[in-house]
Scaffold this motif. Structure first.
Motif, PDB file in Angstrom:
ATOM      1  N   ASP A  65      30.828  64.305  77.380  1.00 23.29           N
ATOM      2  CA  ASP A  65      30.383  63.413  78.457  1.00 23.29           C
ATOM      3  C   ASP A  65      29.007  63.877  78.951  1.00 23.29           C
ATOM      4  O   ASP A  65      28.760  63.968  80.146  1.00 23.29           O
ATOM      5  N   TYR A  68      28.973  66.629  81.566  1.00 24.37           N
ATOM      6  CA  TYR A  68      30.003  66.595  82.610  1.00 24.37           C
ATOM      7  C   TYR A  68      31.336  67.115  82.056  1.00 24.37           C
ATOM      8  O   TYR A  68      32.389  66.916  82.639  1.00 24.37           O
ATOM      9  N   HIS A 108      37.161  68.712  86.605  1.00 25.36           N
ATOM     10  CA  HIS A 108      37.618  68.926  85.228  1.00 25.36           C
ATOM     11  C   HIS A 108      36.671  69.871  84.520  1.00 25.36           C
ATOM     12  O   HIS A 108      35.524  70.052  84.935  1.00 25.36           O
ATOM     13  N   PHE A 150      38.033  56.122  81.857  1.00 22.04           N
ATOM     14  CA  PHE A 150      37.338  55.758  80.623  1.00 22.04           C
ATOM     15  C   PHE A 150      38.250  55.018  79.639  1.00 22.04           C
ATOM     16  O   PHE A 150      37.885  54.798  78.487  1.00 22.04           O
ATOM     17  N   PHE A 169      39.088  61.531  83.146  1.00 20.14           N
ATOM     18  CA  PHE A 169      37.954  60.959  82.405  1.00 20.14           C
ATOM     19  C   PHE A 169      38.305  61.030  80.906  1.00 20.14           C
ATOM     20  O   PHE A 169      39.412  60.671  80.531  1.00 20.14           O
ATOM     21  N   ARG A 203      25.300  68.832  94.103  1.00 20.06           N
ATOM     22  CA  ARG A 203      25.825  67.475  94.094  1.00 20.06           C
ATOM     23  C   ARG A 203      27.211  67.639  93.484  1.00 20.06           C
ATOM     24  O   ARG A 203      27.358  68.148  92.369  1.00 20.06           O
ATOM     25  N   ASP A 205      30.546  66.438  91.883  1.00 23.01           N
ATOM     26  CA  ASP A 205      30.919  65.313  91.028  1.00 23.01           C
ATOM     27  C   ASP A 205      32.361  64.857  91.261  1.00 23.01           C
ATOM     28  O   ASP A 205      33.270  65.684  91.362  1.00 23.01           O
ATOM     29  N   GLU A 270      29.870  63.004  95.533  1.00 24.92           N
ATOM     30  CA  GLU A 270      29.864  61.716  94.839  1.00 24.92           C
ATOM     31  C   GLU A 270      31.173  60.985  95.132  1.00 24.92           C
ATOM     32  O   GLU A 270      32.250  61.481  94.796  1.00 24.92           O
ATOM     33  N   HIS A 336      22.346  58.056  86.850  1.00 27.06           N
ATOM     34  CA  HIS A 336      22.581  58.093  85.405  1.00 27.06           C
ATOM     35  C   HIS A 336      23.823  57.309  84.984  1.00 27.06           C
ATOM     36  O   HIS A 336      24.111  57.225  83.792  1.00 27.06           O
ATOM     37  N   ASP A 337      24.583  56.783  85.936  1.00 25.05           N
ATOM     38  CA  ASP A 337      25.761  55.975  85.608  1.00 25.05           C
ATOM     39  C   ASP A 337      25.541  54.498  85.922  1.00 25.05           C
ATOM     40  O   ASP A 337      26.451  53.684  85.695  1.00 25.05           O
ATOM     41  N   ARG A 401      26.195  53.730  79.368  1.00 26.18           N
ATOM     42  CA  ARG A 401      25.223  54.195  80.358  1.00 26.18           C
ATOM     43  C   ARG A 401      23.916  54.675  79.743  1.00 26.18           C
ATOM     44  O   ARG A 401      23.052  55.176  80.442  1.00 26.18           O
ATOM     45  N   ARG A 405      19.387  56.067  80.729  1.00 20.90           N
ATOM     46  CA  ARG A 405      19.220  57.505  80.497  1.00 20.90           C
ATOM     47  C   ARG A 405      18.100  57.801  79.494  1.00 20.90           C
ATOM     48  O   ARG A 405      18.000  58.901  78.984  1.00 20.90           O
TER      49      ARG A 405
HETATM   50  C1  GLC Z   1      30.625  61.336  87.526  1.00 23.73           C
HETATM   51  C2  GLC Z   1      29.359  61.449  86.708  1.00 23.73           C
HETATM   52  C3  GLC Z   1      29.548  60.753  85.399  1.00 23.73           C
HETATM   53  C4  GLC Z   1      30.675  61.437  84.659  1.00 23.73           C
HETATM   54  C5  GLC Z   1      31.931  61.508  85.519  1.00 23.73           C
HETATM   55  C6  GLC Z   1      32.885  62.519  84.959  1.00 23.73           C
HETATM   56  O1  GLC Z   1      30.910  60.056  87.901  1.00 23.73           O
HETATM   57  O2  GLC Z   1      28.293  60.938  87.443  1.00 23.73           O
HETATM   58  O3  GLC Z   1      28.380  60.736  84.625  1.00 23.73           O
HETATM   59  O4  GLC Z   1      30.950  60.750  83.475  1.00 23.73           O
HETATM   60  O5  GLC Z   1      31.683  61.928  86.830  1.00 23.73           O
HETATM   61  O6  GLC Z   1      32.430  63.816  85.198  1.00 23.73           O
END
Ligand code: GLC
Length: 551
Positions: A65, A68, A108, A150, A169, A203, A205, A270, A336-337, A401, A405
């Protein structure tokens, strides 16, 4: 007045490390590339002039990911450089007055993280409870109906342990078990590691997922979904039990207590608007965690229709809900999303208007790299897709996405000056015209507008910290507001969301400090009337309450 930490920071700039600048010509951006471009960010003669940067993850990771999926929290992925490069980056950034924020991924890890490798190896090891494991149901199916964002079930069967593990995810991103105190201890250790290295903030997540119902009850069907057999996608369930559970805020408090024990550091959460919870409950919950130190993003503009009514409703309701003395708004219109602003709002003129709005609203605005030159979502062919989430969605139509990017457009030359070799994602052909080099030499460019607004935001405390007040009856299709400090200083902002010219009446006459057309400002009459061109916005200093410059 709000915000003691990061008080002078004008805005935060998000850098997607893979795409900012490639210094070693392997097609992927890196830390040295960022070091080389610090002059662009702030210190150089023609710089953007932004005070803080946030890096999307640069940790060791199999990149399922795009980082991430972290396989080591306290190191740098060699594709981006080394810890020594990062130390140098922090030192040079600080010397230029740039704060540095890193991404923190608490929910995660990667399935290649040593914790997970150990955890899956048996039911009885040191890390066996670091993740959420459960037996299959009698028929072998997953233990409950929770879904992955996802696509598909949130449970993945693991052969060696003969159990399912939870992943909100991708299956390559197993969820940590935050109810295990040892996990929380480790995550606090990670924060300390980066704080000791000198980072100024995090930040955080996808935080809502760190607390889940300990009984793991089935999530409920969404109102439109008649039965379990009709559940196809994530939105077919109401995710009542799989997230936002009662320990969410206490766990976040533990993290922010660590951040609070260091000077002038912050954490931004977030969390997207969510129909299952009142937005007020969400916002005030996140602000309540530790208002001196932490704050949630405000992402509501992402879903707002491009109209004066929709933006004014969104901003006025939000400003009315928070306590401006202690809560810092973090307006964010792209990342980025999410689609870039020039794509999302229908064009570059519209995006200029959103930029003027964002950089004149209170708080700590976040600018996504490339938005400051008006980059648009780039065309990506199906065989160029890198974002794996596309495939687990099972949706052939989407390219995911990647369009937002693509490499930063530095010049009109080969690969937009990002790299000497073919970049990991294609460069947008629009880069011939839309690039830093061209725009730094054009006083009417997108870049010139950002530069001007960021400079004003640094110079005038009123833009960062002043009170916010809507101006009710400025005119059709107009969103207008005042910012003020005490009785002495006032500015007005008027934004024309129409594609037609509009007449606006401000409460007083004044002087234009900035327009979305930075070289050619409209005139304001002695009665406060100003005629705005299509999609034009202005920032006006009130003639009766002149501003004090503070730097
Ligand atoms: C957040 C990130 C995203 C990522 C997801 C899982 O939403 O911004 O890019 O895929 O978390 O970590």
């Amino acid at each position: 007045m709000a915000r003691k930490r990061w008080a002078n920071v004008n805005a935060l700039y998000q850098i997607y490390p893979r795409s900012f600048m490639d210094s070693n010509d392997d097609g992927v951006g890196d830390l040295r590339g960022v070091i080389d471009r610090l002059a662009y960010i702030k210190s150089g003669e023609k710089s953007l002039g932004i005070d803080a940067i946030w890096f999307s993850p640069f940790y060791p990771s199999p990149q399922a990911d795009m980082g991430y999926d972290v396989s080591e929290y306290c190191d740098i992925n060699p594709m981006f450089g080394s810890l020594d490069d990062f130390r140098e980056l922090i030192e040079k950034a600080h010397a230029s007055g740039i704060k540095v924020m890193v991404d923190f991924v608490p929910n995660h890890t990667s399935d290649q993280h040593p914790w997970f490798l150990e955890s899956q190896s048996s039911r009885d090891n040191d890390k066996s409870d670091f993740y959420t494991w459960r037996d299959a149901r009698a028929d072998g199916s997953p233990p409950n109906n929770w879904l992955s964002i996802f696509g598909g079930s949130a449970w993945q069967w693991n052969e060696s342990r003969q159990q399912y593990y939870l992943h909100t995810f991708l299956k390559e991103q197993p969820d940590l078990n935050w109810d295990n105190p040892a996990v929380r201890q480790e995550m606090k250790r990670v924060l300390k590691f980066w704080l000791d290295l000198g980072v100024d903030g995090f930040r955080a997540d996808a935080v809502r997922w760190i607390s889940k119902d300990p009984h793991q009850r089935d999530d409920l069907l969404a109102a439109h979904c008649p039965d379990e057999q009709s559940v196809r996608s994530f939105d077919d369930l109401q995710h009542k039990y799989s997230r936002f559970w009662e320990n969410l805020f206490p766990y976040l408090r533990e993290l922010t207590d660590v951040v609070a024990s260091y000077d002038d550091r912050i954490m931004i959460f977030e969390d997207y608007p969510d129909g299952n919870y009142g937005t007020q409950e969400q916002y005030l919950g996140f602000y309540g965690v530790n208002p001196d130190v932490s704050m949630p993003f405000n992402f509501e503009g992402l879903g707002a229709k491009f109209s004066a009514e929709s933006f004014s409703t969104m901003v006025n309701e939000f400003q009315g809900m928070i306590n401006p003395d202690i809560h810092t708004p973090v307006y964010c219109f792209s990342n980025h999303d999410q689609a870039r602003i020039a794509t999302r709002y229908g064009g570059t003129e519209q995006a200029r208007l959103v930029a003027l709005m964002q950089l004149t609203l209170p708080g700590l605005p976040v600018v996504y790299y490339g938005d400051e030159i008006g980059m648009t979502n780039a065309p990506i062919q199906f065989d160029e897709i890198q974002d794996k989430s596309v495939f687990s969605h099972g949706n052939d139509e989407s390219v995911g996405r990647d369009p937002e990017r693509t490499p930063m457009q530095w010049t009109g030359e080969k690969n937009a000056g990002f790299s000497q070799v073919k970049p990991w994602l294609p460069v947008d052909p629009i880069s011939k015209k839309v690039n830093v080099d061209v725009e730094q030499h054009d006083p009417d460019s997108f870049f010139a507008l950002y530069q001007r607004l960021l400079k004003l935001r640094s110079q005038y405390e009123i833009l960062r910290m002043g009170e916010y007040e809507p101006i009710g009856d400025a005119g059709d299709d107009i969103f207008a507001y005042a910012r003020w400090i005490g009785k002495e200083q006032h500015v007005f902002v008027a934004l024309n969301f129409s594609k037609e010219t509009r007449r606006v009446t401000l409460p007083h006459a004044g002087f234009i400090l900035c327009s979305t057309h930075p070289v050619d400002y409209p005139a304001i009459g002695a009665n406060g009337v100003v005629t705005l061109r299509p999609y034009e916005g202005v920032l006006v200093e009130c003639s009766e309450h002149r501003l004090q410059r503070d730097n």
